[in-house]
Design a protein around this motif. Structure first.
Motif, PDB file in Angstrom:
ATOM      1  N   ASN A 171      44.218  39.400  39.941  1.00 46.26           N
ATOM      2  CA  ASN A 171      42.644  39.326  40.083  1.00 46.26           C
ATOM      3  C   ASN A 171      42.392  40.103  41.441  1.00 46.26           C
ATOM      4  O   ASN A 171      41.469  40.860  41.423  1.00 46.26           O
ATOM      5  CB  ASN A 171      41.989  38.021  39.730  1.00 46.26           C
ATOM      6  CG  ASN A 171      41.728  37.543  38.567  1.00 46.26           C
ATOM      7  OD1 ASN A 171      42.058  38.377  37.784  1.00 46.26           O
ATOM      8  ND2 ASN A 171      41.814  36.450  38.264  1.00 46.26           N
ATOM      9  N   TYR A 174      48.581  34.967  39.226  1.00 47.09           N
ATOM     10  CA  TYR A 174      47.156  35.337  38.612  1.00 47.09           C
ATOM     11  C   TYR A 174      46.102  35.706  39.685  1.00 47.09           C
ATOM     12  O   TYR A 174      45.262  36.641  39.507  1.00 47.09           O
ATOM     13  CB  TYR A 174      46.643  34.082  37.795  1.00 47.09           C
ATOM     14  CG  TYR A 174      47.635  33.743  36.651  1.00 47.09           C
ATOM     15  CD1 TYR A 174      48.733  34.301  36.066  1.00 47.09           C
ATOM     16  CD2 TYR A 174      47.590  32.228  36.451  1.00 47.09           C
ATOM     17  CE1 TYR A 174      49.477  33.851  35.019  1.00 47.09           C
ATOM     18  CE2 TYR A 174      48.398  31.659  35.470  1.00 47.09           C
ATOM     19  CZ  TYR A 174      49.371  32.406  34.756  1.00 47.09           C
ATOM     20  OH  TYR A 174      50.224  32.109  33.958  1.00 47.09           O
ATOM     21  N   ALA A 175      46.147  34.857  40.892  1.00 48.42           N
ATOM     22  CA  ALA A 175      44.982  35.144  41.572  1.00 48.42           C
ATOM     23  C   ALA A 175      45.378  36.342  42.289  1.00 48.42           C
ATOM     24  O   ALA A 175      44.270  37.129  42.724  1.00 48.42           O
ATOM     25  CB  ALA A 175      44.845  34.069  42.980  1.00 48.42           C
ATOM     26  N   GLU A 176      46.639  36.736  42.553  1.00 46.42           N
ATOM     27  CA  GLU A 176      47.020  38.158  43.322  1.00 46.42           C
ATOM     28  C   GLU A 176      46.563  39.147  42.292  1.00 46.42           C
ATOM     29  O   GLU A 176      45.968  40.353  42.814  1.00 46.42           O
ATOM     30  CB  GLU A 176      48.280  38.200  43.704  1.00 46.42           C
ATOM     31  CG  GLU A 176      48.735  37.384  44.944  1.00 46.42           C
ATOM     32  CD  GLU A 176      50.058  37.322  44.907  1.00 46.42           C
ATOM     33  OE1 GLU A 176      51.145  38.035  44.192  1.00 46.42           O
ATOM     34  OE2 GLU A 176      50.477  36.830  46.303  1.00 46.42           O
ATOM     35  N   PRO A 188      47.084  34.670  48.374  1.00 49.09           N
ATOM     36  CA  PRO A 188      46.486  33.414  47.987  1.00 49.09           C
ATOM     37  C   PRO A 188      47.028  32.174  48.631  1.00 49.09           C
ATOM     38  O   PRO A 188      48.128  32.190  48.762  1.00 49.09           O
ATOM     39  CB  PRO A 188      46.582  33.336  46.551  1.00 49.09           C
ATOM     40  CG  PRO A 188      46.795  34.866  46.236  1.00 49.09           C
ATOM     41  CD  PRO A 188      47.335  35.351  47.279  1.00 49.09           C
ATOM     42  N   ILE A 224      39.408  28.125  41.021  1.00 48.94           N
ATOM     43  CA  ILE A 224      39.437  28.538  42.439  1.00 48.94           C
ATOM     44  C   ILE A 224      40.574  27.762  43.101  1.00 48.94           C
ATOM     45  O   ILE A 224      40.624  26.530  43.083  1.00 48.94           O
ATOM     46  CB  ILE A 224      38.198  28.350  43.015  1.00 48.94           C
ATOM     47  CG1 ILE A 224      37.008  28.748  42.441  1.00 48.94           C
ATOM     48  CG2 ILE A 224      38.233  28.578  44.536  1.00 48.94           C
ATOM     49  CD1 ILE A 224      35.548  28.234  42.718  1.00 48.94           C
ATOM     50  N   LEU A 225      41.424  28.356  43.889  1.00 53.09           N
ATOM     51  CA  LEU A 225      42.624  27.841  44.534  1.00 53.09           C
ATOM     52  C   LEU A 225      41.972  27.413  45.997  1.00 53.09           C
ATOM     53  O   LEU A 225      41.211  28.046  46.764  1.00 53.09           O
ATOM     54  CB  LEU A 225      43.739  28.997  44.750  1.00 53.09           C
ATOM     55  CG  LEU A 225      44.359  29.539  43.683  1.00 53.09           C
ATOM     56  CD1 LEU A 225      45.197  30.511  44.287  1.00 53.09           C
ATOM     57  CD2 LEU A 225      44.807  28.340  42.655  1.00 53.09           C
ATOM     58  N   LYS A 284      36.945  33.764  47.864  1.00 53.35           N
ATOM     59  CA  LYS A 284      37.726  32.398  47.378  1.00 53.35           C
ATOM     60  C   LYS A 284      38.903  33.470  46.658  1.00 53.35           C
ATOM     61  O   LYS A 284      38.629  34.357  45.944  1.00 53.35           O
ATOM     62  CB  LYS A 284      37.451  31.566  47.206  1.00 53.35           C
ATOM     63  CG  LYS A 284      36.545  30.782  48.079  1.00 53.35           C
ATOM     64  CD  LYS A 284      35.861  29.395  47.729  1.00 53.35           C
ATOM     65  CE  LYS A 284      35.082  28.822  48.341  1.00 53.35           C
ATOM     66  NZ  LYS A 284      34.342  27.766  47.901  1.00 53.35           N
ATOM     67  N   HIS A 285      40.047  32.690  46.590  1.00 54.52           N
ATOM     68  CA  HIS A 285      41.078  33.399  45.660  1.00 54.52           C
ATOM     69  C   HIS A 285      41.015  32.421  44.236  1.00 54.52           C
ATOM     70  O   HIS A 285      40.673  31.141  44.182  1.00 54.52           O
ATOM     71  CB  HIS A 285      42.374  33.056  46.135  1.00 54.52           C
ATOM     72  CG  HIS A 285      42.940  33.779  47.372  1.00 54.52           C
ATOM     73  ND1 HIS A 285      43.235  35.315  47.249  1.00 54.52           N
ATOM     74  CD2 HIS A 285      42.884  33.609  48.541  1.00 54.52           C
ATOM     75  CE1 HIS A 285      43.493  35.664  48.418  1.00 54.52           C
ATOM     76  NE2 HIS A 285      43.049  34.593  49.223  1.00 54.52           N
ATOM     77  N   PHE A 286      40.730  33.098  42.997  1.00 53.60           N
ATOM     78  CA  PHE A 286      40.518  32.580  41.728  1.00 53.60           C
ATOM     79  C   PHE A 286      41.355  33.287  40.662  1.00 53.60           C
ATOM     80  O   PHE A 286      41.760  34.372  40.883  1.00 53.60           O
ATOM     81  CB  PHE A 286      39.147  32.615  41.469  1.00 53.60           C
ATOM     82  CG  PHE A 286      38.317  33.825  41.351  1.00 53.60           C
ATOM     83  CD1 PHE A 286      38.504  34.411  40.012  1.00 53.60           C
ATOM     84  CD2 PHE A 286      38.085  34.917  42.358  1.00 53.60           C
ATOM     85  CE1 PHE A 286      37.686  35.576  39.816  1.00 53.60           C
ATOM     86  CE2 PHE A 286      37.598  35.962  42.244  1.00 53.60           C
ATOM     87  CZ  PHE A 286      37.433  36.478  40.765  1.00 53.60           C
ATOM     88  N   PHE A 287      41.286  32.481  39.649  1.00 52.99           N
ATOM     89  CA  PHE A 287      41.669  33.239  38.292  1.00 52.99           C
ATOM     90  C   PHE A 287      40.752  32.662  37.163  1.00 52.99           C
ATOM     91  O   PHE A 287      40.138  31.499  37.591  1.00 52.99           O
ATOM     92  CB  PHE A 287      43.057  33.058  38.086  1.00 52.99           C
ATOM     93  CG  PHE A 287      43.754  31.656  38.168  1.00 52.99           C
ATOM     94  CD1 PHE A 287      43.845  31.199  36.717  1.00 52.99           C
ATOM     95  CD2 PHE A 287      44.033  31.003  39.130  1.00 52.99           C
ATOM     96  CE1 PHE A 287      44.225  29.792  36.635  1.00 52.99           C
ATOM     97  CE2 PHE A 287      44.581  29.736  38.977  1.00 52.99           C
ATOM     98  CZ  PHE A 287      44.855  29.160  37.756  1.00 52.99           C
ATOM     99  N   THR A 311      35.511  40.635  36.465  1.00 48.87           N
ATOM    100  CA  THR A 311      36.042  40.158  37.580  1.00 48.87           C
ATOM    101  C   THR A 311      35.635  40.300  38.662  1.00 48.87           C
ATOM    102  O   THR A 311      35.167  39.394  39.507  1.00 48.87           O
ATOM    103  CB  THR A 311      37.681  40.372  37.473  1.00 48.87           C
ATOM    104  OG1 THR A 311      38.370  40.186  36.469  1.00 48.87           O
ATOM    105  CG2 THR A 311      38.272  39.536  38.550  1.00 48.87           C
TER     106      THR A 311
END
Length: 181
Positions: free
Chosen positions: A98, A94-96, A58, A176-177, A132-135, A120
């Motif tokens: 997920n 958190y994103a990793e 991320p 979303i990052l 995209k990277h998200f949490f 998820t």
């Protein structure tokens, strides 16, 4: 031109497979063409490493002091650069988590995590989030980023600076990052 010529040029080169009448560059002699052929034969192409399919790590774009100072004082409040950057580290973790949950097979997941993994995965396939990277808002339970007043202020600052984007999918608030603008 001297940068592209090797330091040791052979004195005599025999070229049996080249025809000088087919040469596109007539200003070069047979000896020059042969030396370039020798260069091409001596060099071996470097092996290109294969890239892994899937997501990379991320994005971790930290906030600088000048960026934080550029915000209004009511938005910044008592936040420091250290608090905001520690929260960014939490967001990345958190994103990793997920991303690992999305790709994990059912056999390796505990029963209590399987429902969260399915949810998820459904969120990850939505149009605005795909790739995209998200949490999720419910994931925020870390040491630096919690759902308290400071955590909400950090989210506001990062949203204003363009580090995150928020959307709502079903009953979930998805963060979303993003790359800063």
């Amino acid at each position: 031109m001297s940068l592209h010529v090797p330091s040791q040029i052979p004195n005599s080169v025999t070229v049996s497979h080249l025809e000088t009448s087919r040469c596109l560059l007539p200003e070069f002699s047979r000896q020059d063409i042969g030396s370039f052929e020798a260069l091409k034969l001596d060099e071996e192409p470097a092996a290109v490493p294969k890239e892994k399919k899937g997501r990379g790590s991320p994005p971790t774009w930290y906030v600088t002091g000048s960026e934080l100072d550029s915000l209004s004082s009511y938005m910044r409040g008592r936040l420091t650069v250290e608090k905001v950057n520690a929260a960014i580290n939490d967001m990345v973790s958190y994103a990793e988590a997920n991303a690992q949950l999305i790709v994990a097979p059912k056999k390796k997941l505990a029963e209590n995590l399987w429902e969260k993994a399915l949810e998820t995965r459904d969120i990850a396939t939505m149009e605005g989030i795909k790739g995209k990277h998200f949490f999720l808002e419910g994931d925020m339970k870390g040491p630096s980023l919690k759902l308290d007043n400071t955590g909400k202020a950090i989210l506001t600052v990062l949203r204003h600076l363009g580090r995150i984007n928020e959307t709502r999918i079903g009953h979930n608030r998805v963060i979303i990052l993003q790359k800063p603008h």
